[in-house]
Design a protein around this motif. Sequence first.
Motif, PDB file in Angstrom:
ATOM      1  N   GLU A  31     -28.956 -30.458  23.826  1.00 61.22           N
ATOM      2  CA  GLU A  31     -29.338 -30.459  25.246  1.00 61.22           C
ATOM      3  C   GLU A  31     -30.721 -29.835  25.450  1.00 61.22           C
ATOM      4  N   LEU A  32     -31.043 -28.811  24.660  1.00 68.57           N
ATOM      5  CA  LEU A  32     -32.354 -28.165  24.764  1.00 68.57           C
ATOM      6  C   LEU A  32     -33.454 -28.961  24.059  1.00 68.57           C
ATOM      7  N   GLY A  33     -33.059 -29.895  23.189  1.00 67.94           N
ATOM      8  CA  GLY A  33     -34.042 -30.695  22.462  1.00 67.94           C
ATOM      9  C   GLY A  33     -34.535 -30.044  21.188  1.00 67.94           C
ATOM     10  N   LEU A  34     -33.765 -29.084  20.646  1.00 66.63           N
ATOM     11  CA  LEU A  34     -34.179 -28.412  19.415  1.00 66.63           C
ATOM     12  C   LEU A  34     -34.256 -29.411  18.271  1.00 66.63           C
ATOM     13  N   SER A  35     -35.246 -29.230  17.402  1.00 63.44           N
ATOM     14  CA  SER A  35     -35.356 -30.083  16.218  1.00 63.44           C
ATOM     15  C   SER A  35     -35.872 -29.264  15.046  1.00 63.44           C
ATOM     16  N   VAL A  36     -35.438 -29.674  13.849  1.00 61.48           N
ATOM     17  CA  VAL A  36     -35.862 -29.011  12.619  1.00 61.48           C
ATOM     18  C   VAL A  36     -37.230 -29.546  12.229  1.00 61.48           C
ATOM     19  N   VAL A  37     -38.173 -28.634  12.003  1.00 63.62           N
ATOM     20  CA  VAL A  37     -39.525 -28.985  11.585  1.00 63.62           C
ATOM     21  C   VAL A  37     -39.647 -28.898  10.071  1.00 63.62           C
ATOM     22  N   ASP A  38     -39.099 -27.809   9.492  1.00 61.48           N
ATOM     23  CA  ASP A  38     -39.221 -27.591   8.055  1.00 61.48           C
ATOM     24  C   ASP A  38     -38.122 -26.643   7.600  1.00 61.48           C
ATOM     25  N   VAL A  39     -37.799 -26.716   6.328  1.00 64.13           N
ATOM     26  CA  VAL A  39     -36.856 -25.789   5.710  1.00 64.13           C
ATOM     27  C   VAL A  39     -37.358 -25.444   4.315  1.00 64.13           C
ATOM     28  N   GLY A  40     -36.905 -24.310   3.831  1.00 60.34           N
ATOM     29  CA  GLY A  40     -37.200 -23.867   2.479  1.00 60.34           C
ATOM     30  C   GLY A  40     -35.966 -23.182   1.932  1.00 60.34           C
ATOM     31  N   PRO A  41     -36.031 -22.648   0.731  1.00 54.10           N
ATOM     32  CA  PRO A  41     -34.851 -22.058   0.095  1.00 54.10           C
ATOM     33  C   PRO A  41     -34.206 -20.905   0.864  1.00 54.10           C
ATOM     34  N   GLU A  42     -34.951 -20.246   1.734  1.00 55.00           N
ATOM     35  CA  GLU A  42     -34.366 -19.146   2.522  1.00 55.00           C
ATOM     36  C   GLU A  42     -34.958 -19.091   3.926  1.00 55.00           C
ATOM     37  N   GLU A  43     -35.477 -20.219   4.381  1.00 56.24           N
ATOM     38  CA  GLU A  43     -36.173 -20.208   5.672  1.00 56.24           C
ATOM     39  C   GLU A  43     -36.009 -21.521   6.411  1.00 56.24           C
ATOM     40  N   ALA A  44     -36.309 -21.448   7.696  1.00 60.04           N
ATOM     41  CA  ALA A  44     -36.266 -22.638   8.543  1.00 60.04           C
ATOM     42  C   ALA A  44     -37.286 -22.488   9.663  1.00 60.04           C
ATOM     43  N   THR A  45     -37.812 -23.623  10.116  1.00 62.94           N
ATOM     44  CA  THR A  45     -38.692 -23.673  11.274  1.00 62.94           C
ATOM     45  C   THR A  45     -38.136 -24.737  12.216  1.00 62.94           C
ATOM     46  N   LEU A  46     -37.943 -24.354  13.479  1.00 60.43           N
ATOM     47  CA  LEU A  46     -37.437 -25.263  14.497  1.00 60.43           C
ATOM     48  C   LEU A  46     -38.406 -25.339  15.660  1.00 60.43           C
ATOM     49  N   ARG A  47     -38.297 -26.423  16.425  1.00 55.62           N
ATOM     50  CA  ARG A  47     -39.159 -26.675  17.591  1.00 55.62           C
ATOM     51  C   ARG A  47     -38.315 -26.765  18.858  1.00 55.62           C
ATOM     52  N   LEU A  48     -38.816 -26.141  19.903  1.00 56.90           N
ATOM     53  CA  LEU A  48     -38.264 -26.276  21.255  1.00 56.90           C
ATOM     54  C   LEU A  48     -39.344 -26.919  22.103  1.00 56.90           C
ATOM     55  N   PRO A  49     -39.162 -28.184  22.509  1.00 61.26           N
ATOM     56  CA  PRO A  49     -40.185 -28.816  23.340  1.00 61.26           C
ATOM     57  C   PRO A  49     -40.174 -28.207  24.746  1.00 61.26           C
ATOM     58  N   TYR A  50     -41.333 -28.168  25.360  1.00 57.75           N
ATOM     59  CA  TYR A  50     -41.408 -27.676  26.734  1.00 57.75           C
ATOM     60  C   TYR A  50     -40.725 -28.687  27.647  1.00 57.75           C
ATOM     61  N   SER A  51     -39.970 -28.183  28.601  1.00 61.68           N
ATOM     62  CA  SER A  51     -39.308 -29.032  29.583  1.00 61.68           C
ATOM     63  C   SER A  51     -39.202 -28.273  30.900  1.00 61.68           C
ATOM     64  N   GLU A  52     -39.472 -28.955  31.978  1.00 63.51           N
ATOM     65  CA  GLU A  52     -39.351 -28.343  33.312  1.00 63.51           C
ATOM     66  C   GLU A  52     -37.944 -27.803  33.549  1.00 63.51           C
ATOM     67  N   LYS A  53     -36.932 -28.472  32.966  1.00 62.59           N
ATOM     68  CA  LYS A  53     -35.556 -28.029  33.190  1.00 62.59           C
ATOM     69  C   LYS A  53     -35.242 -26.700  32.498  1.00 62.59           C
ATOM     70  N   LEU A  54     -36.145 -26.236  31.613  1.00 58.59           N
ATOM     71  CA  LEU A  54     -35.932 -24.977  30.903  1.00 58.59           C
ATOM     72  C   LEU A  54     -36.754 -23.820  31.470  1.00 58.59           C
ATOM     73  N   VAL A  55     -37.437 -24.072  32.568  1.00 59.69           N
ATOM     74  CA  VAL A  55     -38.290 -23.057  33.184  1.00 59.69           C
ATOM     75  C   VAL A  55     -37.430 -21.996  33.856  1.00 59.69           C
ATOM     76  N   GLY A  56     -37.766 -20.741  33.621  1.00 54.19           N
ATOM     77  CA  GLY A  56     -37.039 -19.635  34.229  1.00 54.19           C
ATOM     78  C   GLY A  56     -37.562 -19.272  35.600  1.00 54.19           C
ATOM     79  N   ASN A  57     -38.867 -19.371  35.794  1.00 55.62           N
ATOM     80  CA  ASN A  57     -39.483 -19.032  37.075  1.00 55.62           C
ATOM     81  C   ASN A  57     -40.383 -20.192  37.495  1.00 55.62           C
ATOM     82  N   PRO A  58     -39.977 -20.959  38.508  1.00 54.10           N
ATOM     83  CA  PRO A  58     -40.764 -22.126  38.918  1.00 54.10           C
ATOM     84  C   PRO A  58     -42.200 -21.785  39.344  1.00 54.10           C
ATOM     85  N   GLU A  59     -42.432 -20.565  39.784  1.00 52.78           N
ATOM     86  CA  GLU A  59     -43.787 -20.183  40.214  1.00 52.78           C
ATOM     87  C   GLU A  59     -44.749 -20.057  39.037  1.00 52.78           C
TER      88      GLU A  59
END
Length: 150
Positions: A31-59
Amino acid sequence: MASDDAFPSDKRQMIENIDRFMNDSVPHNRELGLSVVDVGPEEATLRLPYSEKLVGNPETGVLHGGAVTTLIDATCGIAVFMKLARLARIATLDLRIDYLHPATPGEELLARAECYKLTRAVAFVRALAHHGDPGNPVASAQGTFIIVED
């Protein structure tokens, strides 16, 4: 970063499989649009795309801290799986996040986590969330995850 020698020759396919697992097993991630960018033997990198629906403060247009927390938690969990090198049930025991500055409106957020210590029952992880420059993190985190053996 550790060598990729321990990984299958088709790393892209492995990343796609991990991404599918992450989103199928936790619908909130999808639902948040998370995606895996890269992985390694003990690590991971993920992406959260910007979305208006995820904004905490509209101002301000800044992403809600809950979305950032989910990104970091999911990234840490995938890093634990990478260190374990097998599927196991895990759960977040503790996740401490220090928010260093607000996320920039309109920009995607990346998180990179490293599982730096693994015991029989607990994994220890550290992570940074940033907009592409780890030297200017939006948040830093330390976490512990329980490993449940069946």
